[in-house]
Design an enzyme around this catalytic site. Structure first.
Site, mmCIF file in Angstrom:
data_model
loop_
_atom_site.group_PDB
_atom_site.id
_atom_site.type_symbol
_atom_site.label_atom_id
_atom_site.label_comp_id
_atom_site.label_asym_id
_atom_site.label_seq_id
_atom_site.Cartn_x
_atom_site.Cartn_y
_atom_site.Cartn_z
ATOM 1 N N ASP A 34 0.790 -1.221 0.010
ATOM 2 C CA ASP A 34 -0.447 -0.195 -0.011
ATOM 3 C C ASP A 34 0.670 1.275 0.103
ATOM 4 O O ASP A 34 1.512 1.533 1.039
ATOM 5 C CB ASP A 34 -0.612 0.015 1.161
ATOM 6 C CG ASP A 34 -1.768 1.193 1.350
ATOM 7 O OD1 ASP A 34 -3.337 0.896 0.870
ATOM 8 O OD2 ASP A 34 -1.450 2.024 2.026
ATOM 9 N N TYR A 39 2.556 10.318 -0.454
ATOM 10 C CA TYR A 39 4.135 9.957 0.427
ATOM 11 C C TYR A 39 5.928 9.349 -0.432
ATOM 12 O O TYR A 39 6.752 9.652 0.190
ATOM 13 C CB TYR A 39 4.145 8.429 0.624
ATOM 14 C CG TYR A 39 2.826 7.197 1.162
ATOM 15 C CD1 TYR A 39 1.744 8.449 1.788
ATOM 16 C CD2 TYR A 39 2.758 6.309 1.015
ATOM 17 C CE1 TYR A 39 0.257 7.457 2.469
ATOM 18 C CE2 TYR A 39 1.187 5.488 2.050
ATOM 19 C CZ TYR A 39 0.357 6.728 2.838
ATOM 20 O OH TYR A 39 -0.766 6.097 3.390
ATOM 21 N N LYS A 64 -3.292 5.622 -3.704
ATOM 22 C CA LYS A 64 -4.304 6.700 -2.870
ATOM 23 C C LYS A 64 -3.626 8.287 -4.150
ATOM 24 O O LYS A 64 -2.279 8.621 -4.118
ATOM 25 C CB LYS A 64 -4.203 7.000 -1.704
ATOM 26 C CG LYS A 64 -4.118 5.992 -1.539
ATOM 27 C CD LYS A 64 -4.359 5.543 0.542
ATOM 28 C CE LYS A 64 -3.783 4.865 1.162
ATOM 29 N NZ LYS A 64 -2.183 4.825 1.184
ATOM 30 N N HIS A 97 -7.515 9.910 -1.318
ATOM 31 C CA HIS A 97 -6.590 9.579 -0.610
ATOM 32 C C HIS A 97 -7.942 10.319 0.399
ATOM 33 O O HIS A 97 -7.344 10.295 1.809
ATOM 34 C CB HIS A 97 -5.688 9.835 -0.343
ATOM 35 C CG HIS A 97 -5.029 9.614 0.613
ATOM 36 N ND1 HIS A 97 -3.088 10.225 -0.093
ATOM 37 C CD2 HIS A 97 -5.030 9.441 1.328
ATOM 38 C CE1 HIS A 97 -2.480 9.551 1.645
ATOM 39 N NE2 HIS A 97 -2.893 9.078 2.643
#
Length: 267
Positions: A34, A39, A64, A97
């Site tokens: 994931d 990120y 996401k 997200h």
């Protein structure tokens, strides 16, 4: 549609740390990874997967879409950029997200763009993250019942949110629990420690097993190989009725993540 019950999270991991984490996890038998655009580690994750030698069809990869890319003319191009970084032609699951109320893009616009990504074969399944009941209901109205595979939300023994998870179950939507260990806070809990001792398990294993026994998917992260291996054993831990009842009493609305401008008003 189905969401694997156990995977590897990569939140707050970048560079060599995430490369090592993903490669170690894949060596240990993890097959679910994931990540997310925000990120800033999709390229690192892609590198780790490529170097692992694990065939793509054995993997389940989630990413996401970040709030900056919700507009209809941005979502799919941003996804294609993510796919290039991940070195794959598709992801298995694509999520919105955060609902980000008031960011200028209506829910219907980004949910329609998400559905179009699936139609184009860029993702196998679609879902949402951090949506409350009302927003989940609105999302279903846009894409249709049965189209939303999961709602990924913060859940832990300290934040059980049973009203939301009950609603998701009624709708046939899998709950994915992130922050299941509440930034490590639950690891010091005396009740969980007693349950862990009873089963000759770790507290982390107990918390993860609790979530999975409730039917949730979990995506714990770690940079330590021994913790990655230990967390996997949670899949084999069976808590009894008394254990589950004791954990139910730990609810304290202990939310750890609720960023201004991104999070909805929680139910």
């Amino acid at each position: 549609m189905s969401i694997p019950s156990f995977g590897l999270g990569t939140f707050r991991l970048t560079g060599q740390a995430v490369i090592d984490s993903v490669k170690s996890a894949l060596e240990l038998g993890y097959r679910v990874i994931d990540t997310a655009q925000i990120y800033k580690n999709e390229a690192d994750v892609g590198q780790a997967i490529a170097e692992s030698g694990v065939p793509r069809d054995e993997l389940f990869i989630t990413t996401k879409i970040w709030v900056d890319n919700y507009a209809a003319d941005k979502l799919i191009p941003s996804l294609k950029d993510s796919l290039a970084k991940l070195r794959t032609d598709y992801v298995d699951l694509l999520l919105i997200h955060w609902p980000a109320p008031g960011n200028g893009v209506e829910l219907a616009e980004y949910m329609e763009a998400l559905a179009e990504a699936k139609k184009q074969g860029l993702t196998r399944q679609i879902g949402v993250s951090n949506f409350n009941i009302d927003l989940t209901r609105q999302a279903i109205a846009v894409v249709g019942k049965g189209e939303i595979a999961t709602n990924q939300v913060e859940l832990s023994p300290y934040l059980q949110n049973t009203k939301l998870t009950t609603y998701l179950k009624e709708q046939g939507i899998t709950t994915t629990s992130y922050m299941t260990l509440a930034y490590g806070k639950v690891l010091k809990d005396p009740v969980l420690a007693e349950i862990a001792a009873k089963h000759k398990a770790t507290v982390a294993q107990v918390a993860l097993a609790w979530a999975m026994q409730l039917g949730y998917a979990v995506i714990p992260s770690s940079t330590k190989r021994e913790n990655l291996a230990s967390n996997l054993l949670a899949r084999d831990l069976r808590l009894d009725t008394d254990d589950m009842a004791r954990i139910a009493t730990l609810e304290r609305n202990g939310r750890e993540v609720s960023p201004d401008g991104l999070a909805p008003i929680w139910d």
